[in-house]
Design a protein around this motif. Structure first.
Motif, PDB file in Angstrom:
ATOM      1  N   ARG A  99       0.732  -1.264  -0.077  1.00  0.00           N
ATOM      2  CA  ARG A  99       0.092   0.071  -0.169  1.00  0.00           C
ATOM      3  C   ARG A  99       0.785   1.430   0.141  1.00  0.00           C
ATOM      4  O   ARG A  99       0.226   2.356  -0.091  1.00  0.00           O
ATOM      5  N   PRO A 155      -3.717   1.930  -6.306  1.00  0.00           N
ATOM      6  CA  PRO A 155      -4.471   0.796  -6.009  1.00  0.00           C
ATOM      7  C   PRO A 155      -3.564  -0.605  -6.074  1.00  0.00           C
ATOM      8  O   PRO A 155      -2.865  -0.334  -7.199  1.00  0.00           O
ATOM      9  N   TYR A 192      -5.165  -8.589   3.489  1.00  0.00           N
ATOM     10  CA  TYR A 192      -5.067  -7.711   2.437  1.00  0.00           C
ATOM     11  C   TYR A 192      -6.470  -6.922   2.100  1.00  0.00           C
ATOM     12  O   TYR A 192      -7.062  -7.132   1.050  1.00  0.00           O
ATOM     13  N   ASP A 197      -7.352  -4.159   2.175  1.00  0.00           N
ATOM     14  CA  ASP A 197      -7.581  -2.848   1.545  1.00  0.00           C
ATOM     15  C   ASP A 197      -6.997  -3.114   0.107  1.00  0.00           C
ATOM     16  O   ASP A 197      -6.967  -2.043  -0.678  1.00  0.00           O
ATOM     17  N   ARG A 228      -7.145  -3.730  -3.996  1.00  0.00           N
ATOM     18  CA  ARG A 228      -8.314  -3.326  -4.948  1.00  0.00           C
ATOM     19  C   ARG A 228      -9.182  -4.805  -5.305  1.00  0.00           C
ATOM     20  O   ARG A 228     -10.244  -4.436  -5.482  1.00  0.00           O
ATOM     21  N   SER A 278     -14.375  -9.784  -0.234  1.00  0.00           N
ATOM     22  CA  SER A 278     -13.153  -9.012  -0.896  1.00  0.00           C
ATOM     23  C   SER A 278     -13.562  -9.150  -2.520  1.00  0.00           C
ATOM     24  O   SER A 278     -13.761 -10.268  -2.896  1.00  0.00           O
TER      25      SER A 278
END
Length: 212
Positions: free
Chosen positions: A94, A99, A119, A121, A123, A153
């Protein structure tokens, strides 16, 4: 109608990237992993990416690269998204102001949920076959039955997809995004126009079969 997003990865030539976009690909990928048969230098990747029309996403694939190496690539190549296929931590992924997609080599069902938790966060997560000593691009599928029915996700199906199995893969897994490399090639890094066109037709057939 459901719209399946498609990325064609392992581009080495601008003309192949442009053709993929013309056929309907949403994204193309360039690989900066020197162990890949589809490796490109930053200069080569820049030529590929700058050939793309607007609104086609350029993705750069990395495997256990140093942060300063990635930073240097980003100064030269206008990448929209980073895709990490190695052992990179969430904090590492990150830090680049882009992204990111995290690849998961699926050997067991628990690998999927563990990656989704770690993970959060990302994309998207990209699910690929687990092959010892390799970081993707193997041309092998994994057992799609290991995919959970519900995952919070966003995720992408990869691994061994080609014009012959793409419709079945999407209908069976309900994948809303797919990633293809070797399945549309005449040789590593060289895309085959007829195979890419056939793949896009297979995706359209799958879209018609999915629940509306």
């Amino acid at each position: 109608m459901s719209v399946i997003r498609c990325k064609v990865c392992g581009m080495t030539r601008p003309e192949d990237a442009l053709l993929a976009a013309d056929l309907g690909a949403d994204a193309i990928g360039v690989i900066f992993y020197s162990g890949s048969k589809r490796y490109v230098s930053p200069a080569q990747a820049e030529r590929v990416v700058r050939a793309l029309p607007p609104f086609v996403t350029a993705v750069g694939l990395m495997v256990n690269m140093a942060a300063d190496e990635i930073g240097a690539i980003l100064q030269q190549v206008p990448l929209d998204v980073l895709q990490f296929h190695g052992d990179e931590s969430p904090a590492f992924c990150r830090q680049f102001g882009r992204p990111y997609i995290k690849a998961v080599r699926v050997g067991a069902r628990e690998h999927i949920q563990a990656a989704a938790d770690a993970y959060a966060d990302a994309r998207a997560l990209l699910f690929d076959a687990a092959v010892a000593g390799q970081y993707g691009g193997t041309g092998q599928t994994f057992d799609w039955q290991m995919l959970p029915e519900h995952l919070n996700s966003p995720w992408i199906l990869s691994g061994g997809l080609n014009p012959d199995n793409i419709t079945q893969a999407i209908v069976q897994t309900r994948a809303m995004a797919v990633d293809i490399a070797s399945g549309v090639e005449s040789s590593p890094g060289i895309k085959d126009a007829a195979k890419m066109a056939a793949l896009m037709e297979g995706i359209k057939r799958a879209e018609l079969q999915l629940p509306q």
